[in-house]
Design a protein around this motif. Structure first.
Motif, PDB file in Angstrom:
ATOM      1  N   THR A   1      25.312  48.146  47.402  1.00 30.31           N
ATOM      2  CA  THR A   1      26.662  48.950  47.426  1.00 30.31           C
ATOM      3  C   THR A   1      27.874  48.531  46.619  1.00 30.31           C
ATOM      4  O   THR A   1      28.609  48.913  45.934  1.00 30.31           O
ATOM      5  CB  THR A   1      27.193  48.998  48.904  1.00 30.31           C
ATOM      6  N   MET A   2      27.619  46.905  46.317  1.00 31.00           N
ATOM      7  CA  MET A   2      28.895  46.456  45.626  1.00 31.00           C
ATOM      8  C   MET A   2      29.097  46.825  44.334  1.00 31.00           C
ATOM      9  O   MET A   2      30.196  47.102  43.831  1.00 31.00           O
ATOM     10  CB  MET A   2      28.692  44.953  45.509  1.00 31.00           C
ATOM     11  N   GLY A   3      27.823  47.184  43.454  1.00 34.48           N
ATOM     12  CA  GLY A   3      28.220  47.950  42.178  1.00 34.48           C
ATOM     13  C   GLY A   3      28.739  49.360  42.360  1.00 34.48           C
ATOM     14  O   GLY A   3      29.658  49.409  41.233  1.00 34.48           O
ATOM     15  N   VAL A   4      28.916  50.023  43.302  1.00 37.85           N
ATOM     16  CA  VAL A   4      29.540  51.215  43.390  1.00 37.85           C
ATOM     17  C   VAL A   4      30.933  51.031  43.991  1.00 37.85           C
ATOM     18  O   VAL A   4      31.709  51.598  43.540  1.00 37.85           O
ATOM     19  CB  VAL A   4      28.646  52.518  44.120  1.00 37.85           C
ATOM     20  N   ILE A   5      30.866  50.307  44.984  1.00 39.78           N
ATOM     21  CA  ILE A   5      32.480  49.901  45.789  1.00 39.78           C
ATOM     22  C   ILE A   5      33.239  49.254  45.309  1.00 39.78           C
ATOM     23  O   ILE A   5      34.662  49.536  45.377  1.00 39.78           O
ATOM     24  CB  ILE A   5      31.860  49.536  47.102  1.00 39.78           C
ATOM     25  N   MET A   6      32.802  48.197  44.495  1.00 40.87           N
ATOM     26  CA  MET A   6      33.894  47.247  43.872  1.00 40.87           C
ATOM     27  C   MET A   6      35.170  47.839  43.157  1.00 40.87           C
ATOM     28  O   MET A   6      36.037  47.334  43.057  1.00 40.87           O
ATOM     29  CB  MET A   6      33.301  46.065  43.437  1.00 40.87           C
ATOM     30  N   PRO A   7      34.431  48.724  42.225  1.00 33.58           N
ATOM     31  CA  PRO A   7      35.819  49.507  41.525  1.00 33.58           C
ATOM     32  C   PRO A   7      36.443  50.189  42.178  1.00 33.58           C
ATOM     33  O   PRO A   7      37.876  50.223  42.082  1.00 33.58           O
ATOM     34  CB  PRO A   7      34.928  50.491  40.492  1.00 33.58           C
ATOM     35  N   THR A   8      36.225  50.854  43.344  1.00 38.38           N
ATOM     36  CA  THR A   8      37.229  51.395  44.051  1.00 38.38           C
ATOM     37  C   THR A   8      38.306  50.550  45.197  1.00 38.38           C
ATOM     38  O   THR A   8      39.340  50.469  45.215  1.00 38.38           O
ATOM     39  CB  THR A   8      36.273  52.248  45.217  1.00 38.38           C
ATOM     40  N   VAL A   9      37.633  49.352  45.364  1.00 37.09           N
ATOM     41  CA  VAL A   9      38.302  48.325  46.203  1.00 37.09           C
ATOM     42  C   VAL A   9      39.268  47.761  45.230  1.00 37.09           C
ATOM     43  O   VAL A   9      40.324  47.572  45.618  1.00 37.09           O
ATOM     44  CB  VAL A   9      37.135  47.097  46.806  1.00 37.09           C
ATOM     45  N   THR A  10      39.034  47.334  43.923  1.00 39.69           N
ATOM     46  CA  THR A  10      39.830  46.952  43.088  1.00 39.69           C
ATOM     47  C   THR A  10      40.903  47.793  42.633  1.00 39.69           C
ATOM     48  O   THR A  10      41.943  47.185  42.567  1.00 39.69           O
ATOM     49  CB  THR A  10      39.282  46.389  41.750  1.00 39.69           C
ATOM     50  N   ALA A  11      40.596  48.981  42.656  1.00 37.12           N
ATOM     51  CA  ALA A  11      41.487  50.091  42.324  1.00 37.12           C
ATOM     52  C   ALA A  11      42.508  50.169  43.583  1.00 37.12           C
ATOM     53  O   ALA A  11      43.673  50.597  43.293  1.00 37.12           O
ATOM     54  CB  ALA A  11      41.064  51.468  42.025  1.00 37.12           C
ATOM     55  N   ALA A  12      42.027  50.050  44.798  1.00 35.12           N
ATOM     56  CA  ALA A  12      42.949  50.095  45.797  1.00 35.12           C
ATOM     57  C   ALA A  12      43.646  48.990  45.877  1.00 35.12           C
ATOM     58  O   ALA A  12      44.666  48.882  46.932  1.00 35.12           O
ATOM     59  CB  ALA A  12      42.150  50.333  46.990  1.00 35.12           C
ATOM     60  N   GLY A  13      43.658  47.963  45.288  1.00 39.57           N
ATOM     61  CA  GLY A  13      44.382  46.724  45.049  1.00 39.57           C
ATOM     62  C   GLY A  13      43.931  45.775  46.389  1.00 39.57           C
ATOM     63  O   GLY A  13      44.878  44.985  46.938  1.00 39.57           O
ATOM     64  N   ILE A  14      42.832  45.655  46.708  1.00 38.35           N
ATOM     65  CA  ILE A  14      42.353  44.962  47.967  1.00 38.35           C
ATOM     66  C   ILE A  14      41.766  43.541  47.159  1.00 38.35           C
ATOM     67  O   ILE A  14      41.132  43.725  46.252  1.00 38.35           O
ATOM     68  CB  ILE A  14      41.364  45.443  48.609  1.00 38.35           C
ATOM     69  N   ASP A  15      42.388  42.406  47.894  1.00 37.68           N
ATOM     70  CA  ASP A  15      41.820  41.313  47.413  1.00 37.68           C
ATOM     71  C   ASP A  15      40.151  41.115  47.382  1.00 37.68           C
ATOM     72  O   ASP A  15      39.862  41.388  48.417  1.00 37.68           O
ATOM     73  CB  ASP A  15      42.520  40.109  48.301  1.00 37.68           C
ATOM     74  N   PRO A  16      39.627  40.837  46.349  1.00 37.27           N
ATOM     75  CA  PRO A  16      37.914  40.681  46.393  1.00 37.27           C
ATOM     76  C   PRO A  16      37.497  39.574  47.371  1.00 37.27           C
ATOM     77  O   PRO A  16      36.434  39.884  47.947  1.00 37.27           O
ATOM     78  CB  PRO A  16      37.599  40.284  45.016  1.00 37.27           C
ATOM     79  N   VAL A  17      38.236  38.517  47.664  1.00 40.41           N
ATOM     80  CA  VAL A  17      37.993  37.245  48.486  1.00 40.41           C
ATOM     81  C   VAL A  17      37.942  37.916  49.912  1.00 40.41           C
ATOM     82  O   VAL A  17      37.286  37.749  50.655  1.00 40.41           O
ATOM     83  CB  VAL A  17      38.727  36.121  48.379  1.00 40.41           C
ATOM     84  N   TRP A  18      39.229  38.536  50.175  1.00 36.09           N
ATOM     85  CA  TRP A  18      39.461  39.183  51.579  1.00 36.09           C
ATOM     86  C   TRP A  18      38.291  40.193  51.930  1.00 36.09           C
ATOM     87  O   TRP A  18      37.704  40.228  52.961  1.00 36.09           O
ATOM     88  CB  TRP A  18      40.906  39.910  51.518  1.00 36.09           C
ATOM     89  N   PHE A  19      38.268  40.788  50.917  1.00 36.53           N
ATOM     90  CA  PHE A  19      37.116  41.810  51.006  1.00 36.53           C
ATOM     91  C   PHE A  19      35.824  41.323  51.249  1.00 36.53           C
ATOM     92  O   PHE A  19      34.830  41.978  52.021  1.00 36.53           O
ATOM     93  CB  PHE A  19      37.129  42.918  49.756  1.00 36.53           C
ATOM     94  N   GLY A  20      35.536  40.160  50.722  1.00 31.00           N
ATOM     95  CA  GLY A  20      34.159  39.547  51.000  1.00 31.00           C
ATOM     96  C   GLY A  20      34.170  39.141  52.504  1.00 31.00           C
ATOM     97  O   GLY A  20      32.968  39.188  53.120  1.00 31.00           O
ATOM     98  N   ILE A  21      35.300  38.602  52.933  1.00 28.12           N
ATOM     99  CA  ILE A  21      35.086  38.371  54.373  1.00 28.12           C
ATOM    100  C   ILE A  21      35.016  39.479  55.449  1.00 28.12           C
ATOM    101  O   ILE A  21      34.230  39.502  56.075  1.00 28.12           O
ATOM    102  CB  ILE A  21      36.519  37.608  54.888  1.00 28.12           C
TER     103      ILE A  21
END
Length: 433
Positions: free
Chosen positions: A346-366
């Motif tokens: 899922t990461m390849g599909v979801i990460m662009p959306t998460v980044t665009a929403a301004g969510i910290d990738p380290v926080w999102f990892g947790i």
């Protein structure tokens, strides 16, 4: 065909291939090849070769087999018996008494394992017979062990954090540090639940063992010194910036070999079994990662992640709404896939959306680790449920039912780190690596 039709076709194809019993890594590669061959002008053959080789030969991934080997070595030592002997004297005065050994034992072993299944199996080997012999209720023993075993994913070093870091291109050292406070939080939630339950059901808690003096407790706890030193060596080398995650994994392997040797539990047969066990597990993970890398590349050529991100962005969701939707999505996905497959798929599909929403990738990892933890105790594909079924002989529905309170506490944990994000982001920002 439009993007929705293409994505639907690929998803259906993936589940059909998985349902036929094909290995997950091969299924991911097959769907990626179909997608590129049918819907892209880029030749699929050379793209597959380059991507699979690149994903399998990256230096960052070296930490994964080393941490797996460390966990396999420790699983075969006398660590479990020594841990119970060292922890039990300190639990006698707490509400719930020795039930807390499930949580604290899992938290300690998680800091040298990185695997949820290994943590659950090792601590289960320690606590299940001891607590049963003392008369503790099976529902609480099995339920708390199922939940606490998932700490192997959250408390660093964590295998799933390494997989996420590689898949999402996030610093693994930052992820390890970010997992400390959420891991402690979840352990406290589990122990708090045990204490509240014990206060409400005092008649179901066996009487305390023979009282010990403080010095007697310290003497009994001396068996914990080796594992504490190993934790300090592995995590301390990362947090002080002395070693990378990969170098710290090597330190852990050497330390676990020394520990096994000192305990006289290391022989040629044990060494060979631990090495083969880690090799088999890593080969399975590497195949999944390689297939997921190729599928991510194929989706990139098809433009699906970008279109999906644009579509979600057009919905005008708040960060909280997006997190709720993703949590539900991962929980449902976890009913059918293991945690590693969920992340790499899922990461390849979801990460662009998460980044665009301004969510910290380290926080999102947790956050991802939390929801993958939930998947470990949700049927029908909950790895901790399978481990406990093999150890107790109980049926999966029973184990899932007694683990339900732990699942709800994990939901509470996700809400806490959402409203207090500093629990996951403060340490990485203030520690020099």
């Amino acid at each position: 065909m439009n993007d929705i039709a293409i994505m639907s076709l690929l998803i259906v194809t993936l589940f059909l291939i998985l349902g036929s019993g094909v290995w997950i890594g091969l299924a991911l590669s097959g769907v990626a090849w179909i997608g590129m061959q049918l819907f892209s002008s880029r030749p699929a053959g050379d793209a597959m070769a380059v991507t699979i080789w690149g994903s399998s030969s990256g230096w960052t991934l070296t930490a994964l087999p080393l941490f797996l080997w460390m966990g396999e070595i420790l699983f075969r030592t006398k660590l479990s018996q020594d841990m119970f002997k060292g922890l039990a004297p300190w639990m006698q005065r707490l509400p719930g008494r020795l039930l807390h050994t499930n949580v604290i034992g899992c938290a300690i072993f998680a800091a040298v394992s990185g695997s949820s299944a290994a943590t659950c199996a090792t601590i289960g080997k320690m606590t299940l017979p001891e607590l049963k012999q003392r008369g503790y209720p099976d529902d609480m023993v099995i339920g708390t062990l199922a939940g606490a075993g998932t700490l192997g994913l959250l408390i660093p070093p964590s295998i799933i954090m390494i997989v996420y870091g590689v898949s999402a291109d996030v610093s693994i050292s930052h992820l390890f540090i970010a997992g400390i406070l959420p891991g402690i939080l979840l352990a406290l939630l589990f122990s708090g639940y045990i204490a509240v339950w014990a206060l409400r059901h005092p008649d179901q808690i066996p009487p305390a063992d023979t009282q010990m003096t403080f010095m007697q407790k310290l003497k009994e706890s001396s068996s914990l010194i080796p594992v504490v030193l190993l934790i300090a060596a592995v995590l301390g080398s990362i947090y002080t910036g002395f070693a990378t995650a990969t170098e710290a994994a090597a330190v852990g392997v050497v330390g676990s070999l020394l520990l096994a040797g000192l305990q006289r539990s290391m022989n040629w047969q044990t060494f060979k079994e631990s090495l083969l066990g880690a090799t088999r597990l890593y080969c399975m993970m590497a195949l999944i990662l390689a297939g997921a890398a190729f599928l991510t590349l194929a989706m990139g050529y098809l433009g699906l992640p970008r279109h999906l991100a644009e579509w979600i962005g057009s919905l005008g969701l708040s960060q909280f709404q997006l997190i709720v939707i993703l949590a539900i999505f991962f929980i449902i996905l976890g009913c059918f896939l293991d945690g590693i497959s969920m992340v790499v798929l899922t990461m390849g599909v979801i990460m662009p959306t998460v980044t665009a929403a301004g969510i910290d990738p380290v926080w999102f990892g947790i956050f991802v680790v939390f929801v993958v933890e939930m998947a470990q105790i949700t049927p029908p594909v909950g790895f901790n449920l399978f481990v406990l079924q093999g150890m107790t002989g109980r049926q999966l529905p029973y184990i899932a039912r007694v683990a339900l309170p732990m699942f709800l506490l994990m939901v509470a944990g996700v809400l806490i780190i959402y409203f207090v994000p500093g629990l996951a982001t403060w340490l990485p920002l203030h520690m020099k690596l």
